[in-house]
Design an enzyme around this catalytic site. Sequence first.
Site, short mmCIF file in Angstrom:
data_model
loop_
_atom_site.label_atom_id
_atom_site.label_comp_id
_atom_site.label_asym_id
_atom_site.label_seq_id
_atom_site.Cartn_x
_atom_site.Cartn_y
_atom_site.Cartn_z
N CYS A 115 0.87 -1.18 0.00
CA CYS A 115 0.00 0.00 0.00
C CYS A 115 0.91 1.23 0.00
O CYS A 115 2.04 1.17 -0.48
CB CYS A 115 -1.00 -0.02 1.14
SG CYS A 115 -0.33 0.23 2.79
N ARG B 294 -3.34 -0.67 5.64
CA ARG B 294 -3.93 -1.72 4.82
C ARG B 294 -3.01 -2.91 4.59
O ARG B 294 -3.39 -4.06 4.83
CB ARG B 294 -4.37 -1.13 3.47
CG ARG B 294 -5.50 -0.14 3.57
CD ARG B 294 -5.70 0.66 2.29
NE ARG B 294 -4.60 1.60 2.06
CZ ARG B 294 -4.49 2.38 1.00
NH1 ARG B 294 -5.42 2.32 0.05
NH2 ARG B 294 -3.49 3.24 0.88
#
Length: 204
Positions: free
Chosen positions: A16, A22
């Site tokens: 990410c 994430r």
Amino acid sequence: MTPRDPAEPLRVLVVCTGNICRSPAVERLLAAGLGAAYQGRDGGGLAPAIEVGSAGTGAMVGWPMPDEMAALVASQGVSPDGFAARQLTPGMVQQADLVLALTRRHRSAIVELVPAAVRRTFTLRELARLVGDIDPATLPGANATTADRLRALVPVAATRRGLSAHRPADDDVIDPYSGDEAVYRKSFGQLLPAVETIVAAVRR
């Protein structure tokens, strides 16, 4: 690329931006689902069959997961402890057998960095979507390992690209960084089902 030593683990890299929200969540959830090693946890001295790592295109190097994302990961019975963000490098991509980006922009950045990785680089939700179209009979059978099935899944999924209509935005996971708890929950709610779909496909 040089041929892979069969004794080496299958390596999955999740990417990410900052590598604190994430991608570390996916790293830990995917490792737990696959029974894989990850940063800070090895196989207890045994060579792991699968290693899952993560990195960021603009990493906040050395940072842990924010409390909000760590709590969501822990809510699934998975430890967020010991994580430290890393900057993405070409070498990480070159060594990976499967690269999972959290958005289409990340996928493009990865392929620009290492063009040869294009057929083994997917967004997380893209791969989960493609997995749903794959006949389980095309993957190694009951006597195969999870690593065998995941390795076989990558080229099969690559051939499925573009064969069904979908909204491109549905292949992205939103960035929750600096958002409130609801934004973190929304982001986690996008990534968790995708991880579960991929795990289910290779652990049948």
